[in-house]
Design a protein around this motif. Structure first.
Motif, short mmCIF file in Angstrom:
data_model
loop_
_atom_site.label_atom_id
_atom_site.label_comp_id
_atom_site.label_asym_id
_atom_site.label_seq_id
_atom_site.Cartn_x
_atom_site.Cartn_y
_atom_site.Cartn_z
N THR A 357 0.82 -1.22 0.00
CA THR A 357 0.00 0.00 0.00
C THR A 357 0.85 1.25 0.00
O THR A 357 0.63 2.18 -0.80
CB THR A 357 -0.93 0.01 1.22
OG1 THR A 357 -1.80 -1.13 1.16
CG2 THR A 357 -1.77 1.28 1.26
N VAL A 358 1.83 1.31 0.89
CA VAL A 358 2.57 2.56 1.08
C VAL A 358 3.44 2.89 -0.13
O VAL A 358 3.74 4.06 -0.38
CB VAL A 358 3.40 2.48 2.37
CG1 VAL A 358 4.67 1.65 2.17
CG2 VAL A 358 3.76 3.88 2.87
N ALA A 359 3.82 1.88 -0.91
CA ALA A 359 4.66 2.15 -2.09
C ALA A 359 3.98 3.08 -3.07
O ALA A 359 4.64 3.87 -3.76
CB ALA A 359 5.02 0.83 -2.78
N LEU A 360 2.64 2.99 -3.15
CA LEU A 360 1.88 3.78 -4.13
C LEU A 360 0.95 4.78 -3.45
O LEU A 360 0.09 5.36 -4.12
CB LEU A 360 1.09 2.85 -5.04
CG LEU A 360 1.90 1.79 -5.79
CD1 LEU A 360 0.99 0.86 -6.59
CD2 LEU A 360 2.91 2.46 -6.71
N ASP A 361 1.12 4.97 -2.15
CA ASP A 361 0.24 5.88 -1.41
C ASP A 361 0.45 7.32 -1.90
O ASP A 361 1.59 7.82 -1.95
CB ASP A 361 0.56 5.78 0.08
CG ASP A 361 -0.37 6.63 0.92
OD1 ASP A 361 -1.52 6.22 1.13
OD2 ASP A 361 0.07 7.73 1.35
N GLU A 362 -0.63 7.98 -2.26
CA GLU A 362 -0.53 9.33 -2.81
C GLU A 362 0.00 10.33 -1.79
O GLU A 362 0.74 11.25 -2.14
CB GLU A 362 -1.89 9.78 -3.34
CG GLU A 362 -2.36 9.00 -4.56
CD GLU A 362 -3.67 9.53 -5.11
OE1 GLU A 362 -4.24 10.47 -4.50
OE2 GLU A 362 -4.14 9.01 -6.14
N ARG A 363 -0.35 10.17 -0.54
CA ARG A 363 0.11 11.11 0.48
C ARG A 363 1.58 10.87 0.84
O ARG A 363 2.30 11.82 1.16
CB ARG A 363 -0.77 11.02 1.72
CG ARG A 363 -2.19 11.54 1.50
CD ARG A 363 -3.08 11.29 2.70
NE ARG A 363 -2.59 11.96 3.90
CZ ARG A 363 -3.14 11.81 5.10
NH1 ARG A 363 -4.21 11.03 5.26
NH2 ARG A 363 -2.64 12.45 6.14
N ALA A 364 2.03 9.63 0.76
CA ALA A 364 3.45 9.36 0.97
C ALA A 364 4.28 9.92 -0.18
O ALA A 364 5.39 10.41 0.01
CB ALA A 364 3.70 7.86 1.13
N ALA A 365 3.75 9.82 -1.41
CA ALA A 365 4.37 10.41 -2.60
C ALA A 365 5.84 10.03 -2.72
O ALA A 365 6.73 10.88 -2.81
CB ALA A 365 4.20 11.93 -2.59
#
Length: 633
Positions: A357-365
């Motif tokens: 999930t976090v690899a493509l998370d928009e907020r993590a960017a």
């Protein structure tokens, strides 16, 4: 010179995602182990029990079958081939028998050093390999080759009875011998008395597999050249032992002891996943993990919460530099992930979902470098635990949003020597699905044209052959492009040509289409097969004959016109046109097809006249009138 520089030319796999490069510290053996790799292995090789029998049998019989060689079998076989040769100046060809591997099609050069690995071969392929050994190995040996076969333990009784005198049992070398070999080769002979004399080292390596001892030796090397590490030799050795044990004693307190502080655990894992990363990324990763595990927010009003930087600095061993945080201890980030993965199986599924999930998370960017680093850590985590399934699952998820990231992960995983076999079998299962999602089919093709094609070209071509059967005809273009990439390696070119001709002659209509595109690409102007030695020219003639006889008239016409365009170059004209005419093999229909295509082509009239003249001379009626015979040169 850094430690990574010292290992840079040893075949370590690289994860490439649109130009982003990260190093995975795991040795990989290629289908063709070049001289530098052979020398590197031999310098660090600790002969196992039974090795003298291996070398003696190989010297006297030119063939040896290694029995019970699960640990370090390939290295043993490669070093035996090098030792019997006497000079480390020849590469070793490695053939991993897999689904669809046909040893009869394998071109063996005179004097070749060949290692055939049967340990993971499916039953049908294992039986075919036994037949090849009975009927075809004599031809290989007659060419001066030497052969090592790694047995699977599932060979038939008839095979073992017929070739029992060639079987040699191979044991496992003692940990101290493996350690001595590695430290001596890396110029650390002065460390041997202290390291080998340590009761703690002997206890840590007791019963360890050669792979784990080699990892310990690499840690000794890296800590030894680390200027930021402890100065005292005994402290350095303690540091090596802690890093080798994945800092388990410290993490038992730092992670296991936090039974009531899920936020501290989530922060520790986030720092490990993004070691050296931006604080905003670490913070977002922590939030995503807490959401996945269903942890409650201890403070519903963010204005009343503690400063994130204060929470980070409370984690033992974290160094904050500007807006980035990293662990000061060597390998600590990987150790955190490894510790949780191995000791908390109930967290494996949430960890996989979190990373995916976090690899493509928009907020993590995440930027490309951060995505590549995350993918490398995820691969190493799964591979260290021998788990390929999470890698395949996450790649199948990523491909829907970011095909390049998915292909980069699969590319590195397919050649990893810990889980590569299982990943390659997963790729094979996908390739066999004619209704496979087109994005995933494209990713599989890219992997086959990438590291998998360079490391294991034959296995890549088997998967491309199945992928060519895909329902979407556009996939055939990806297959052709990938096969063309594989063909760029001179050693793989004969394999690609042979496979393309097989698709053209014996494949389905879709495989014919892929084979035609492959043949056109690699024999076209600037292609790897534009200029070939004589023995391969006949293969090309056979392939072009099958192409001209194929069912897709539009593609056949386009292919012939591409060759006519090549012939505009006066230097290449005679060679190109002669090859076209030769490909007709005197067949009147094919000769007429070439003539009609030339007549309708609005290109260089000189090329048309030259081709028509050659066709007239090759036409059976002309040959009969002249009292001659068609001769194929």
């Amino acid at each position: 010179m850094t430690v990574d520089d010292r290992y840079a030319d040893t075949g370590l796999p690289v994860l490439n995602i649109r130009g982003s490069t990260r190093l995975v510290t795991q040795f990989v053996l290629h289908d063709r182990v070049d001289v530098n790799h052979v020398r590197w292995l031999r310098e660090r090789f600790a002969p196992p029990p039974g090795y003298t029998g291996v070398v003696t049998t190989l010297h006297l019989r030119r063939t040896v079958l290694l029995h019970r060689c699960a640990a370090g079998g390939r290295t043993t076989g490669i070093c035996a081939l090098a030792d019997v040769g006497g000079v480390l100046d020849r590469p070793v060809e490695v053939v991993e028998v897999d689904d669809g591997t046909d040893l009869r099609l394998r071109a063996v050069e005179p004097g070749a050093l060949l290692l055939v690995d049967l340990r993971t071969a499916p039953e049908d392929d294992l039986r075919r390999a036994e037949e090849w050994f009975a009927d075809g190995v004599a031809e290989v040996l007659a060419r001066g080759a030497r052969l090592v076969v790694l047995l699977s333990g599932r060979e038939s009784r008839a095979f073992l009875a017929a070739h029992g005198e060639l079987c040699v049992d191979v044991g496992t070398p003692g940990p101290e011998h493996v350690l001595m070999a590695h430290l001596s080769a890396d110029g650390l002979t002065g460390h041997l008395p202290r390291v080998l004399g340590s009761p703690a080292v002997r206890a840590a390596l007791h019963g360890a597999a050669p792979r784990d001892v080699a990892r310990f030796a690499r840690t000794v090397l890296r800590v030894g050249v680390d200027r930021a590490g402890p100065a005292d030799p005994d402290e350095r050795l303690d540091h090596v032992l802690s890093a080798h044990r994945h800092w388990s004693d410290l993490l038992a307190r730092e992670f296991d002891g936090c039974t009531t502080d899920d936020h501290r655990r989530a922060l520790l894992l986030s720092l490990a996943l993004f070691d050296g990363g931006r604080s905003c990324v670490v913070h977002r990763a922590e939030q995503v993990l807490l959401g996945i595990t269903g942890s409650a927010d201890p403070c519903s009003n963010p204005l009343l919460g503690r400063a994130f930087a204060d929470r980070v600095t409370e984690i033992d061993g974290v160094v904050v530099e500007g807006q980035r945080a990293r662990f000061a201890r060597r390998d600590y980030a990987a150790s955190v992930l490894h510790h949780v993965w191995s000791r908390f199986p109930q967290l494996r599924d949430p960890l996989v979902e979190w990373i995916g999930t976090v690899a493509l998370d928009e907020r993590a960017a995440l930027d490309r470098a951060e995505q590549a680093g995350l993918a490398v850590r995820f691969l190493d985590l799964c591979a260290a635990g021998g788990s390929a399934r999470p890698v395949l699952d996450v790649a199948a998820r990523w491909v829907r949003t970011d095909p390049s990231l998915a292909a980069g992960l699969l590319d590195a995983a397919a050649v990893d020597d810990r889980i590569g076999g299982e990943v390659r079998r997963g790729l094979l299962r996908w390739a066999r699905q004619p209704d496979l999602d087109g994005r995933l089919a494209d990713a599989v093709a890219r992997v086959c044209g990438g590291d998998l094609g360079r490391v294991h070209p034959e296995l890549a071509l088997v998967r491309l052959g199945h992928l060519a059967e895909h329902d979407d005809p556009r996939v055939a273009r990806h297959v052709a492009a990938a096969a063309g990439e594989v063909a760029r390696a001179p050693a793989a070119l004969p394999l690609v040509l042979g496979k393309a001709v097989a698709w053209l002659r014996d494949g389905s209509e879709r495989q014919w289409l892929a084979g035609a595109r492959v043949l056109c690409a690699i024999t076209g102007a600037g292609g790897p097969a534009e200029h070939l030695p004589g023995r391969l020219r006949l293969v090309v003639v056979s392939g072009w004959n099958a192409l001209l006889s194929g069912p897709d008239r539009v593609l056949v016409t386009a292919a012939v016109r591409e060759r006519l365009v090549q012939a505009i170059d006066p230097v290449a004209r005679a060679r190109v046109l002669e090859a076209l005419v030769a490909a007709a093999l005197g067949d009147v229909d094919l000769l007429d097809l070439l003539g009609m295509t030339a007549d309708r082509w609005r290109g260089d009239p000189a090329v048309v006249r030259d081709l028509l003249a050659r066709l007239d001379r090759a036409h059976p009626a002309s040959i009969r009138a002249a009292g001659g015979a068609l001769v194929l040169r």
